[in-house]
Design a protein around this motif. Structure first.
Motif, PDB file in Angstrom:
ATOM      1  N   SER A  53     -20.357 124.062 -26.904  1.00  7.41           N
ATOM      2  CA  SER A  53     -20.219 125.421 -26.387  1.00  7.41           C
ATOM      3  C   SER A  53     -20.709 126.410 -27.437  1.00  7.41           C
ATOM      4  CB  SER A  53     -18.750 125.700 -26.051  1.00  7.41           C
ATOM      5  OG  SER A  53     -18.577 127.050 -25.650  1.00  7.41           O
ATOM      6  N   ASP A  54     -21.157 127.573 -26.974  1.00  8.58           N
ATOM      7  CA  ASP A  54     -21.541 128.621 -27.923  1.00  8.58           C
ATOM      8  C   ASP A  54     -20.390 129.599 -28.159  1.00  8.58           C
ATOM      9  OD1 ASP A  54     -21.574 129.753 -25.420  1.00  8.58           O
ATOM     10  OD2 ASP A  54     -23.511 130.750 -25.649  1.00  8.58           O
ATOM     11  N   SER A  55     -19.225 129.251 -27.634  1.00 13.66           N
ATOM     12  CA  SER A  55     -18.032 130.076 -27.822  1.00 13.66           C
ATOM     13  C   SER A  55     -16.869 129.198 -28.277  1.00 13.66           C
ATOM     14  CB  SER A  55     -17.660 130.773 -26.514  1.00 13.66           C
ATOM     15  OG  SER A  55     -16.388 131.388 -26.612  1.00 13.66           O
ATOM     16  N   GLU A  56     -16.067 129.740 -29.159  1.00 15.39           N
ATOM     17  CA  GLU A  56     -14.894 128.999 -29.630  1.00 15.39           C
ATOM     18  C   GLU A  56     -13.846 128.863 -28.526  1.00 15.39           C
ATOM     19  OE1 GLU A  56     -12.262 128.938 -33.779  1.00 15.39           O
ATOM     20  OE2 GLU A  56     -13.582 130.634 -33.310  1.00 15.39           O
ATOM     21  N   GLU A  57     -13.897 129.784 -27.571  1.00 16.07           N
ATOM     22  CA  GLU A  57     -12.956 129.754 -26.443  1.00 16.07           C
ATOM     23  C   GLU A  57     -13.210 128.515 -25.581  1.00 16.07           C
ATOM     24  OE1 GLU A  57     -11.729 132.479 -22.539  1.00 16.07           O
ATOM     25  OE2 GLU A  57     -13.363 133.090 -23.864  1.00 16.07           O
ATOM     26  N   ILE A  58     -12.143 127.852 -25.194  1.00 14.49           N
ATOM     27  CA  ILE A  58     -12.266 126.638 -24.387  1.00 14.49           C
ATOM     28  C   ILE A  58     -12.480 127.002 -22.919  1.00 14.49           C
ATOM     29  CG2 ILE A  58     -11.140 124.507 -23.616  1.00 14.49           C
ATOM     30  CD1 ILE A  58     -11.869 124.505 -26.578  1.00 14.49           C
ATOM     31  N   LYS A  59     -13.600 126.513 -22.378  1.00 11.95           N
ATOM     32  CA  LYS A  59     -13.877 126.622 -20.941  1.00 11.95           C
ATOM     33  C   LYS A  59     -14.355 125.244 -20.491  1.00 11.95           C
ATOM     34  CE  LYS A  59     -14.996 131.553 -20.911  1.00 11.95           C
ATOM     35  NZ  LYS A  59     -16.016 132.588 -20.625  1.00 11.95           N
ATOM     36  N   ASN A  60     -13.407 124.398 -20.232  1.00 14.07           N
ATOM     37  CA  ASN A  60     -13.660 122.982 -19.969  1.00 14.07           C
ATOM     38  C   ASN A  60     -14.545 122.774 -18.731  1.00 14.07           C
ATOM     39  OD1 ASN A  60     -13.455 120.216 -19.381  1.00 14.07           O
ATOM     40  ND2 ASN A  60     -11.372 120.095 -20.144  1.00 14.07           N
ATOM     41  N   PRO A  61     -15.709 122.112 -18.899  1.00 14.00           N
ATOM     42  CA  PRO A  61     -16.592 121.859 -17.757  1.00 14.00           C
ATOM     43  C   PRO A  61     -16.395 120.479 -17.119  1.00 14.00           C
ATOM     44  CG  PRO A  61     -17.759 121.363 -19.769  1.00 14.00           C
ATOM     45  CD  PRO A  61     -16.363 121.761 -20.174  1.00 14.00           C
ATOM     46  N   LEU A  62     -15.453 119.705 -17.637  1.00 17.45           N
ATOM     47  CA  LEU A  62     -15.351 118.298 -17.228  1.00 17.45           C
ATOM     48  C   LEU A  62     -14.446 118.058 -16.024  1.00 17.45           C
ATOM     49  CD1 LEU A  62     -15.166 116.566 -20.748  1.00 17.45           C
ATOM     50  CD2 LEU A  62     -17.184 117.200 -19.394  1.00 17.45           C
ATOM     51  N   PHE A  63     -13.841 119.126 -15.490  1.00 18.70           N
ATOM     52  CA  PHE A  63     -12.967 118.966 -14.331  1.00 18.70           C
ATOM     53  C   PHE A  63     -13.392 119.858 -13.164  1.00 18.70           C
ATOM     54  CE2 PHE A  63     -10.289 117.329 -17.753  1.00 18.70           C
ATOM     55  CZ  PHE A  63      -9.822 116.147 -17.187  1.00 18.70           C
ATOM     56  N   ALA A  64     -14.682 120.179 -13.116  1.00 15.19           N
ATOM     57  CA  ALA A  64     -15.259 120.918 -11.980  1.00 15.19           C
ATOM     58  C   ALA A  64     -14.483 122.184 -11.644  1.00 15.19           C
ATOM     59  CB  ALA A  64     -15.346 120.013 -10.757  1.00 15.19           C
ATOM     60  N   GLY A  65     -14.249 123.003 -12.656  1.00 14.05           N
ATOM     61  CA  GLY A  65     -13.588 124.280 -12.423  1.00 14.05           C
ATOM     62  C   GLY A  65     -12.082 124.254 -12.576  1.00 14.05           C
TER      63      GLY A  65
END
Length: 200
Positions: free
Chosen positions: A173-185
């Motif tokens: 990610s280019d952000s330290e904030e976690i935005k998990n892409p592995l659970f489809a939203g």
């Protein structure tokens, strides 16, 4: 009587001529409109082609941009956007070159790019769950690639311990904030930063 017939004949001829002229004008008008519509459509197609122009040598910025686009799309549960970015990434992985590297490093990078291209091609034509599988696997390859060629921006390798029946999964990610892409939203905040990839 003959005069009346002559007048009637002339009237019929005049009426017929007027109808033919009007019809001809209508056909000409229709043809002109069709031509304008065709020109407008051609212009629209040209603009679309320009918007998708991928000419010129690919760069590592292109690779990273499209990887991050896939991440965002999967996090937003958008199979279509993920496929679109993956199509571009596959093309970039196929055409990019790193001439400044030694022959040994070039060979290593070439092998990694082939794997990235393969993952991207799968993402471009698969359902969401399969897209995520290939994206997660590609995260490791991207990390290996950037360790050799460097990154144009600060990136964060992030990990979710719950992915794949608690075996865990990673992404960049280019952000330290976690935005998990592995659970489809879903479960967007599940994860933590495991490694920082500095610019270099």
């Amino acid at each position: 009587m003959k005069t009346q017939k002559t007048i009637l004949s002339l009237a019929l001829i005049a009426g017929l001529s007027f109808s033919l002229i009007a019809c001809g004008e209508k056909k000409q008008e229709d043809h002109t409109m069709g031509s304008e519509d065709h020109n407008a459509m051609s212009e629209s197609m040209d603009n679309m082609d320009k918007g998708m122009d991928m000419s010129g040598p690919a760069t590592k910025t292109d690779l990273i941009d499209e990887y991050l686009e896939i991440k965002t799309a999967l996090g937003n549960n958008s199979k279509e956007e993920a496929a679109k970015a993956a199509t571009k990434l596959a093309e970039y992985a196929k055409t990019i070159s790193f001439d400044q590297l030694t022959d040994e490093k070039k060979s290593e990078v070439s092998s990694i790019l082939e794997v990235i291209q393969e993952h991207s091609e799968h993402i471009a034509k698969s359902e969401m769950d399969h897209q995520i599988e290939h994206f997660e696997a590609m995260g490791k390859d991207f990390t290996d690639l950037l360790a050799i060629v460097g990154s144009d921006r600060k990136l964060y390798q992030q990990q979710c311990p719950m992915y794949n029946k608690n075996e865990g999964g990673i992404w960049l990610s280019d952000s330290e904030e976690i935005k998990n892409p592995l659970f489809a939203g879903k479960m967007k905040t599940c994860g933590a930063v495991k490694q920082v990839i500095e610019i270099g």
